[in-house]
Design a protein around this motif. Structure first.
Motif, mmCIF file in Angstrom:
data_model
loop_
_atom_site.group_PDB
_atom_site.id
_atom_site.type_symbol
_atom_site.label_atom_id
_atom_site.label_comp_id
_atom_site.label_asym_id
_atom_site.label_seq_id
_atom_site.Cartn_x
_atom_site.Cartn_y
_atom_site.Cartn_z
ATOM 1 N N PHE A 71 -1.977 -13.293 9.600
ATOM 2 C CA PHE A 71 -0.579 -13.592 9.312
ATOM 3 C C PHE A 71 0.363 -12.778 10.198
ATOM 4 N N ALA A 72 -0.098 -11.631 10.690
ATOM 5 C CA ALA A 72 0.704 -10.888 11.664
ATOM 6 C C ALA A 72 0.850 -11.690 12.956
ATOM 7 N N ILE A 73 -0.208 -12.381 13.357
ATOM 8 C CA ILE A 73 -0.124 -13.243 14.547
ATOM 9 C C ILE A 73 0.892 -14.357 14.321
ATOM 10 N N ALA A 74 0.829 -14.992 13.140
ATOM 11 C CA ALA A 74 1.789 -16.052 12.819
ATOM 12 C C ALA A 74 3.214 -15.508 12.775
ATOM 13 N N LEU A 283 11.373 -8.740 6.658
ATOM 14 C CA LEU A 283 10.962 -7.530 5.956
ATOM 15 C C LEU A 283 10.608 -6.414 6.934
ATOM 16 N N GLY A 284 9.881 -6.763 7.990
ATOM 17 C CA GLY A 284 9.484 -5.740 8.958
ATOM 18 C C GLY A 284 10.599 -5.354 9.898
ATOM 19 N N VAL A 294 4.239 -5.098 10.812
ATOM 20 C CA VAL A 294 4.512 -4.280 9.627
ATOM 21 C C VAL A 294 4.919 -5.167 8.454
ATOM 22 N N GLY A 295 5.746 -6.172 8.716
ATOM 23 C CA GLY A 295 6.193 -7.075 7.661
ATOM 24 C C GLY A 295 5.056 -7.876 7.056
ATOM 25 N N ALA A 296 4.159 -8.375 7.908
ATOM 26 C CA ALA A 296 3.013 -9.145 7.398
ATOM 27 C C ALA A 296 2.104 -8.265 6.544
ATOM 28 N N ILE A 332 12.118 -2.802 7.428
ATOM 29 C CA ILE A 332 11.453 -1.521 7.202
ATOM 30 C C ILE A 332 11.586 -0.613 8.427
ATOM 31 N N LEU A 333 11.411 -1.165 9.632
ATOM 32 C CA LEU A 333 11.518 -0.355 10.834
ATOM 33 C C LEU A 333 12.945 0.178 11.000
#
Length: 340
Positions: A71-74, A283-284, A294-296, A332-333
């Motif tokens: 999901f980070a890739i997506a 989110l990230g 980070v968001g995923a 978040i970052l």
């Protein structure tokens, strides 16, 4: 008459002005490893996660981290057009679904080879992104959101009608893709590192893209498309190219997701999935790439933790997102950067 012009006025027209000259007093750019410190730390964590997982429930932890990386890739693919291009797509999960069904349909026809499946995935995702992007990018704002949602739902309802491939119930795959006729990907650790290699490769590719002239034009289009057009760039072409690249990368995520779960379903393509991808990016931290990872991770880990507390975990997760939107501008970052 005496020439009373000032020395500055007599200077040749080609002289370097202070604005054009390199800023000698500017702070030197930090080295690459410092600029990418967080991304390197995340990749290092992913690299050692299988060893850490041996301490506890290895299969469960590996499965969770693999899902987070996919999901980070997506999310990275969506961040390219959302964070850097301000294109809010509510149909991005359609590309993930195309990747899933490319694997499922080829498996159903006894074509398990990973290279054939990956080629079909990328070509199908690129074609769908080109056609739908060429239409969607003729619109702006809320109209773009609605038309991408419409295309996404079109793919969703198409897959529900594919009775030979499971229809609403989805399709169970007999195995994972084969590599040169071998079933090496059946080993979870091997598959884990394949997903990690894809994540690192996608991150490196997108970092190169956003740092290139293409990426600068895309960011300029986000800020002021009219100005970019006035200085000789065609925003439409750059946005369409970014949309196609994002669609192909999301298709890759779908390809990996189908292999991890050994199951494909129309549920992967619903607009709720597209909304979740948007939440991961926001989110990230939009427009950071690292923030998408980070968001995923945060989304999936919070989902896993809260789901163990209550079945109605979204009642807790929703207010948390509101708090992030109110007090953590930039995700978040952004919150941690301001806290330094």
């Amino acid at each position: 008459m005496l020439d009373t012009a000032s020395p500055a006025a007599k200077a040749p027209a080609t002289a370097t002005t202070p604005a054009d000259a390199p800023a000698a007093s500017a702070a030197p750019r930090p080295p690459l490893w410092r600029r990418e410190a967080l991304a390197l730390a995340l990749f290092a964590f992913f690299a050692v996660a299988p060893a850490i997982a041996q301490v506890g429930a290895e299969g469960y932890l590996l499965s969770l981290v693999i899902r987070a990386m996919i999901f980070a890739i997506a999310a990275l693919s969506l961040d390219l057009i959302l964070g850097y291009g301000a294109l809010v797509s509510f149909g991005h999960a359609a590309f993930v679904g195309i990747g899933c069904y490319a694997v499922g349909i080829l498996m159903a026809h006894a074509v398990p080879d990973i290279f054939v499946q990956l080629l079909v995935t990328l070509v199908a995702s690129a074609l769908f992104a080109f056609v739908t992007g060429a239409i969607s990018l003729r619109t702006k704002g809320v109209y773009f959101i609605m038309i991408t949602l419409a295309f996404g739902q079109m793919v969703y309802f198409l897959t529900t009608s594919l009775a030979p491939y499971g229809g609403d119930d989805g399709l169970t795959l007999p195995s994972r893709s084969t590599v040169l006729g071998t079933d090496v990907l059946e080993n979870d650790t091997v598959f884990y590192y394949l997903v990690l290699a894809c994540l690192v490769g996608v991150y490196a590719l997108l970092r190169a893209i956003v740092g290139s002239r293409f990426g600068r034009v895309l960011r300029g289009t986000k800020e002021n498309a009219v100005r970019m057009q006035a200085i000789g760039y065609d925003p439409y072409r750059y946005q369409l190219a970014a949309y196609v690249i994002a669609g192909m990368i999301a298709g890759l995520a779908g390809f990996l997701l189908a292999n991890q779960l050994e199951f494909v379903s129309p549920a992967f393509i619903s607009w709720q999935r597209s909304g979740e991808l948007i939440i991961m990016v926001v989110l990230g931290g939009m427009g950071t790439l690292t923030g998408a990872i980070v968001g995923a991770m945060s989304f999936l880990f919070l989902e896993e933790i809260l789901a163990r507390i209550t079945q109605d975990w979204k009642l807790i997760f929703g207010p948390l997102l509101v708090l992030v939107a109110l007090f953590a501008r930039g995700g978040i970052l952004g919150f941690f950067r301001r806290a330094k």
